[in-house]
Design an enzyme around this catalytic site. Structure first.
Site, PDB file in Angstrom:
ATOM      1  N   VAL A 286       0.869  -1.371  -0.307  1.00  0.00           N
ATOM      2  CA  VAL A 286      -0.024  -0.469   0.113  1.00  0.00           C
ATOM      3  C   VAL A 286       0.907   1.300   0.271  1.00  0.00           C
ATOM      4  O   VAL A 286       1.666   1.002   0.599  1.00  0.00           O
ATOM      5  CB  VAL A 286      -0.881   0.444   1.787  1.00  0.00           C
ATOM      6  CG1 VAL A 286      -1.937   1.268   1.386  1.00  0.00           C
ATOM      7  CG2 VAL A 286      -1.574  -1.162   1.125  1.00  0.00           C
ATOM      8  N   GLU A 287       0.907   1.983  -0.821  1.00  0.00           N
ATOM      9  CA  GLU A 287       1.256   3.521  -0.974  1.00  0.00           C
ATOM     10  C   GLU A 287       0.905   4.516  -0.800  1.00  0.00           C
ATOM     11  O   GLU A 287      -0.223   4.676  -1.894  1.00  0.00           O
ATOM     12  CB  GLU A 287       1.810   3.558  -2.638  1.00  0.00           C
ATOM     13  CG  GLU A 287       3.148   2.195  -2.975  1.00  0.00           C
ATOM     14  CD  GLU A 287       4.415   2.545  -2.571  1.00  0.00           C
ATOM     15  OE1 GLU A 287       5.011   3.807  -1.786  1.00  0.00           O
ATOM     16  OE2 GLU A 287       5.754   1.907  -3.071  1.00  0.00           O
ATOM     17  N   LEU A 288       0.919   5.168  -0.247  1.00  0.00           N
ATOM     18  CA  LEU A 288       0.002   6.639   0.147  1.00  0.00           C
ATOM     19  C   LEU A 288       0.967   7.938  -0.689  1.00  0.00           C
ATOM     20  O   LEU A 288       2.088   7.437  -0.077  1.00  0.00           O
ATOM     21  CB  LEU A 288       0.248   6.985   1.120  1.00  0.00           C
ATOM     22  CG  LEU A 288      -0.870   5.887   2.745  1.00  0.00           C
ATOM     23  CD1 LEU A 288      -0.184   5.876   4.133  1.00  0.00           C
ATOM     24  CD2 LEU A 288      -1.609   5.472   2.255  1.00  0.00           C
TER      25      LEU A 288
END
Length: 349
Positions: A286-288
């Site tokens: 998961v990349e914010l």
């Protein structure tokens, strides 16, 4: 001019999408908004230093009456502890990782808030969830990088591939299960691999941050996700990983208000999502997106929603009732925008 998401409050959507039936006899899940609100304001800064992480985790553990258990998985190259926080006693095990890259901090406060939301309240739903799952979180994998605000760990002797000579190693290139653990030069990666082998988690989720990207429809990407892409990962693990990705896409878009795209990651087996997929876990990155500072809380809440929805889906089994083929419909990430530093300087000019 791109459309940038505002600082929104997570709505009252339930953790289980309407299309996913709950486990028989499971209590009604609370809303994400109510879970998020259970953590007190000021629990941890948006970009915490290691000592602030330690204080926040201690506060959570005390407030939980022992339901959140603290330990370590090892030490960094500078001998800082690598904090491990665990909640639940159930047979389904999950492992979350935050801040492998020291300059990508927002997953860390999300993890602390999630630990509070899962471990401090003691409703029927909380007791049910904790009886079905055991969640381990390595909170701030790279404390040495965090204190320097750098991607790499701190190792002046670093050299070779996936390093910045004289600075350190990129921890997220050293989870290669084909390399003997004792031969891996990165203590933080060795510690996580050892934890994996001690617990064999069904699911591993790794929280990072990326730059800024514009979609063809004019909206800005706020988060990107990806499952294992190495051909060395088994079909079953990839299928389950894609199911976790679909669940995250559904909940993050419908509940958190995120604009989620597919991350264009590589297939090197030392990347965590690939390495733990090879080992057989359902594995997700998961990349914010690194949005302006006033939207940090929105991004923390996005990661928080991912953490809560994934553990709840593991507890009631709804993760495994999603269609993995839908992962292919997650839109590809668009072209990059100027980096955040450049945009901030332009705003200040």
């Amino acid at each position: 001019m791109c459309a940038v998401v505002g600082a929104v409050v997570i709505g009252a959507g339930l953790l289980t999408p309407p299309s996913a039936s709950a486990a028989p006899g499971a209590p009604q899940a609370p809303s994400v908004a109510s879970l998020a609100a259970s953590a007190p304001a000021g629990l941890i800064p948006d970009r915490p230093m290691p000592e602030e992480v330690a204080r926040a985790l201690t506060r959570v553990a005390r407030a939980s009456d022992g339901r959140v258990r603290l330990g370590t998985v090892g030490s960094s190259n500078e001998q800082r502890p690598l904090p491990l926080a665990s909640v639940g006693t159930g047979g389904v095990r999950l492992l979350y990782l935050t801040q492998q890259h020291g300059d990508e901090p927002l997953g860390t406060p999300a993890a602390v808030r999630a630990l509070w939301a899962l471990g401090v309240p003691d409703s029927a739903w909380h007791r049910w969830l904790r009886s079905r799952v055991t969640l381990d979180i390595v909170v701030q994998v790279n404390p040495d990088g965090a204190v320097r605000n750098q991607r790499y760990n701190h190792d002046p002797s670093a050299g070779g591939e996936y390093s910045e000579p004289g600075v350190g190693y990129d921890i997220n290139r050293f989870h290669n299960p084909l390399t003997p653990i004792e031969d891996i030069p990165v203590p933080e990666a060795r510690a996580i691999l050892r934890r994996w082998h001690a617990t064999h988690p069904a699911i591993v989720v790794d929280y990072h941050m990326q730059g800024r990207y514009l979609q063809p429809d004019g909206r800005e990407t706020t988060a990107s996700i990806l499952w294992p892409t190495t051909t060395l990962a088994g079909e079953a693990a990839v299928t389950r990983s894609r199911q976790v990705a679909v669940r995250n896409f559904d909940v993050l878009t419908s509940v958190a208000g995120a604009n989620v795209t597919r991350y264009p990651g590589g297939d090197y087996e030392g990347i965590a999502r690939n390495g733990y997929g090879i080992l057989g876990s359902a594995s997700l990155l998961v990349e914010l997106s690194d949005l302006p500072p006033e939207q940090a809380d929105f991004q923390i809440r996005t990661a928080f929603t991912s953490m809560i929805a994934t553990v709840h889906g593991a507890a009631n089994g709804s993760l495994w009732r999603t269609d993995p083929a839908r992962a292919d419909t997650i839109p590809e990430r668009g072209p990059s925008l100027p980096d955040v530093t450049t945009l901030r300087r332009a705003d200040a000019a």
